[in-house]
Design an enzyme around this catalytic site. Sequence first.
Site, PDB file in Angstrom:
ATOM      1  N   HIS A 274      10.864  19.995 -13.125  1.00 40.06           N
ATOM      2  CA  HIS A 274      12.427  18.548 -12.770  1.00 40.06           C
ATOM      3  C   HIS A 274      13.318  19.866 -13.967  1.00 40.06           C
ATOM      4  O   HIS A 274      14.226  19.838 -12.814  1.00 40.06           O
ATOM      5  CB  HIS A 274      11.831  17.067 -13.341  1.00 40.06           C
ATOM      6  CG  HIS A 274      12.977  16.810 -13.238  1.00 40.06           C
ATOM      7  ND1 HIS A 274      12.690  15.009 -13.160  1.00 40.06           N
ATOM      8  CD2 HIS A 274      13.788  16.770 -12.745  1.00 40.06           C
ATOM      9  CE1 HIS A 274      13.749  14.170 -13.119  1.00 40.06           C
ATOM     10  NE2 HIS A 274      14.771  15.360 -13.087  1.00 40.06           N
TER      11      HIS A 274
ATOM     12  N   HIS B  39      21.615  18.918 -19.242  1.00 40.86           N
ATOM     13  CA  HIS B  39      20.492  18.725 -19.944  1.00 40.86           C
ATOM     14  C   HIS B  39      20.610  20.823 -20.801  1.00 40.86           C
ATOM     15  O   HIS B  39      20.595  20.532 -22.114  1.00 40.86           O
ATOM     16  CB  HIS B  39      19.046  18.889 -19.387  1.00 40.86           C
ATOM     17  CG  HIS B  39      18.115  17.878 -19.424  1.00 40.86           C
ATOM     18  ND1 HIS B  39      18.197  16.612 -19.627  1.00 40.86           N
ATOM     19  CD2 HIS B  39      18.104  17.706 -17.629  1.00 40.86           C
ATOM     20  CE1 HIS B  39      18.009  15.625 -18.683  1.00 40.86           C
ATOM     21  NE2 HIS B  39      18.239  16.031 -17.488  1.00 40.86           N
TER      22      HIS B  39
ATOM     23  N   GLU C  34      20.730  20.111 -13.829  1.00 40.28           N
ATOM     24  CA  GLU C  34      19.690  20.654 -14.376  1.00 40.28           C
ATOM     25  C   GLU C  34      20.347  20.845 -15.921  1.00 40.28           C
ATOM     26  O   GLU C  34      20.198  21.262 -17.089  1.00 40.28           O
ATOM     27  CB  GLU C  34      18.534  20.855 -14.349  1.00 40.28           C
ATOM     28  CG  GLU C  34      17.584  19.779 -13.467  1.00 40.28           C
ATOM     29  CD  GLU C  34      17.350  18.403 -13.987  1.00 40.28           C
ATOM     30  OE1 GLU C  34      16.671  18.766 -15.312  1.00 40.28           O
ATOM     31  OE2 GLU C  34      17.682  17.375 -13.411  1.00 40.28           O
TER      32      GLU C  34
HETATM   33  O1  U2P Z   1      14.232   9.111 -16.649  1.00 40.03           O
HETATM   34  C1  U2P Z   1      15.162   8.741 -15.163  1.00 40.03           C
HETATM   35  C2  U2P Z   1      15.587   9.987 -16.034  1.00 40.03           C
HETATM   36  O2  U2P Z   1      16.415  10.198 -16.615  1.00 40.03           O
HETATM   37  C3  U2P Z   1      16.381  11.103 -16.995  1.00 40.03           C
HETATM   38  N1  U2P Z   1      16.257  10.942 -18.927  1.00 40.03           N
HETATM   39  C4  U2P Z   1      14.680  10.637 -19.064  1.00 40.03           C
HETATM   40  C5  U2P Z   1      14.150  10.880 -20.220  1.00 40.03           C
HETATM   41  C6  U2P Z   1      14.707  11.825 -21.237  1.00 40.03           C
HETATM   42  O3  U2P Z   1      13.548  12.115 -21.770  1.00 40.03           O
HETATM   43  N2  U2P Z   1      15.096  12.351 -20.475  1.00 40.03           N
HETATM   44  C7  U2P Z   1      16.263  12.215 -19.723  1.00 40.03           C
HETATM   45  O4  U2P Z   1      17.449  13.078 -19.230  1.00 40.03           O
HETATM   46  C8  U2P Z   1      16.061  12.197 -16.610  1.00 40.03           C
HETATM   47  O5  U2P Z   1      17.834  12.630 -15.111  1.00 40.03           O
HETATM   48  P1  U2P Z   1      17.361  13.326 -14.434  1.00 40.03           P
HETATM   49  O6  U2P Z   1      17.824  15.049 -15.457  1.00 40.03           O
HETATM   50  O7  U2P Z   1      16.510  12.918 -13.450  1.00 40.03           O
HETATM   51  O8  U2P Z   1      19.144  13.298 -14.090  1.00 40.03           O
HETATM   52  C9  U2P Z   1      15.289  11.432 -14.879  1.00 40.03           C
HETATM   53  O9  U2P Z   1      15.021  11.546 -14.290  1.00 40.03           O
END
Ligand code: U2P
Length: 283
Positions: free
Chosen positions: A92, A154, A150
């Site tokens: 993911h 992140h 992503e």
């Molecule tokens: O849990 C739902 C969405 O929140 C983001 N998430 C969750 C936990 C964490 O430690 N960090 C984080 O970013 C994720 O978002 P996404 O990357 O999918 O947009 C996760 O899916």
Amino acid sequence: MIPSNLTAPLKFAPRHLVFALVLSIGLVCVAVAYAGDVQEELLLRGVAEQREFDYFKLALQWPGTYCRKTSKCCAQNGCCRGSNGPTGFTIHGLWADYNDGTWPSCCSGKKFDATEISTLREALYKYWPTLSCSKSKNCHGGKGLFWEHEWEKHGTCAASVTGDEYNYFVTTLNLYFKYNVTEILAEEGYVASNSEKYPIGGIISAIQNSFKATPEVECSSGALEELYLCFDKTFKPRDCVIETTTNSGTLTSSKCPTYVSLPDLASSNLEHSSAYPTLKSSI
Ligand code: U2P
């Protein structure tokens, strides 16, 4: 002898004082307005300076569970690849997290550039597939590839350790290969099945024994959906923060029942399409 015009106290006419005051106020206003513009520009771009993160979370998803939410198939949808589809956990993302259970997102950094990761194409399609038909939000108010989401959300926040876009993806793939969660679970008999249920405690213990740290799990309708492996900033395995105190003071924890399923994607009823035809040309 010091000339008397240099030792005498400086005398200002009231109009000089007023001028100096107006000038100072003007300069302060310009500085504040500039800082505000910069902040607004960052907010408009959806990026912000955020404090340094504490640890990494490698988020893995179980396609058999995720794909149960997929009602239609499209070219890029990894859920619909039939016999070419993923058979175990897929990536993911690699997330930068804080110890308090929150995380930074959309930090300042370079916008996603698909050409930077074109040499990783095969590995990304296979191990980091886009499982959904819908496009993912980027940090600039638009929509784009799952990888773009992503990286921008992140990867930019992890850049102090993982570096640029290419290195973020390579680091994540390497961690995924190093700790093969699907294999670790299969060795204990936890394999995809549409009839079996497995003890969540057994799944967690299997990972603990091999990974030497406690993972975090998430379920959806009684099926394991996500599994997180956590690392310190030198990539040494560490426990994930499983229970945290939120702002409202309550505790959060995973929503898995005692026995969970690992749904088999290959035997799902999804209409199967050929392997990733259109996305190939996009990176
Ligand atoms: O849990 C739902 C969405 O929140 C983001 N998430 C969750 C936990 C964490 O430690 N960090 C984080 O970013 C994720 O978002 P996404 O990357 O999918 O947009 C996760 O899916």
